[in-house]
Design an enzyme around this catalytic site. Structure first.
Site: not given
Length: 260
Positions: A6-7, A148, A180, A182
């Site tokens: 993942d990013s 994040e 997403c 997240h």
């Protein structure tokens, strides 16, 4: 070994779901925190990052790759499948299948990064299977950085979410895709702001179920560990205090993150 990238840390929601559904399988996770967010970057850059992430996971022994990132799934899946001779599972297809199974009215909302919304992947995938469906998309570029940073319950996050979700109010959607990985961390904030009558589709959970079915249909692809305990390693490209805190929140336990 199942490789997942993942990013950042959002894809750990996928890894957590995979842990629960496939406890006998080993997992190798890579969170590219140093280069997050992907959603604001060009398609060429996202593809480049995805290629590097996949190479890392394969070098570590992964035999199947899960792209636990909607942005990379929407932009880089085709290229990865061209470059690598291992199964590549992305998060869009499982979410689309869930939409078709759950929606009553065919009016669907999508929230995601700019790159995911710009790719139009969800609308194309949904309407290809159900042309009568109406799909409305909203880019939410601030949400990934907020997650994040661990700003999940901040007043500012709640205000921003309300602003992003407002355009759906007059669309009469009955299903909202959290486009997403997240975003599942914000479910408790999203549901009351979009309305309890709206179904939320969590691509993380749907992808884990999709992977479970895929492995059941391909038993010779990845064997479980037999009498050997499953191993799980979580790599990140930047190690921050907020990443450790959010990772612990996702897994409900302290998690050792390895810097690479």
């Amino acid at each position: 070994m199942i490789g997942i990238f993942d990013s950042g840390i959002g894809g750990m929601t996928v890894a957590r779901a995979v842990e629960q559904l496939l406890p006998d399988h080993s997992i190798l996770y890579l969170g590219d925190i140093a280069r997050t967010p992907y959603g604001t970057k060009s398609a060429e850059t996202i593809i480049d990052y995805s290629l590097r992430n996949t190479e890392f996971l394969l070098e570590k022994g992964s035999r199947l790759i899960v792209i636990a990132c909607n942005t990379a799934s929407s932009v880089a899946t085709e290229r990865l499948r061209q470059e690598f001779k291992v199964p590549i599972i992305e998060v869009v297809t499982p979410a689309v299948q869930a939409v078709l199974a759950r929606s009553r009215t065919g009016r669907i909302g999508i929230i995601g990064t700019r790159a995911t919304v710009r790719s139009n992947i969800y609308e194309r995938s949904i309407t290809a299977l159900a042309p009568q469906y109406k799909v409305f998309s909203q880019a939410c570029p601030l949400l990934v950085p907020l997650v994040e940073e661990g700003w999940i319950n901040k007043r500012e996050t709640k205000m921003i979410l309300r602003r992003y979700l407002h355009p759906f109010k007059d669309k009469q959607i009955d299903t909202l895709v959290l486009g997403c990985t997240h975003y599942p961390l914000l479910t408790d904030l999203i549901q009351p702001r979009i309305g309890n009558r709206v179904n939320l589709v969590d691509s993380s959970i749907e992808t884990a179920h999709y992977l479970q079915h895929f492995l059941a249909e391909h038993p010779d692809l990845i064997r479980n560990n037999g009498d050997q305990p499953a191993t799980r390693r979580y790599f990140v490209t930047d190690l921050t205090e907020s990443a450790q805190q959010v990772a612990a929140k996702i897994f409900n336990r302290p998690l050792e993150l390895e810097l690479v």
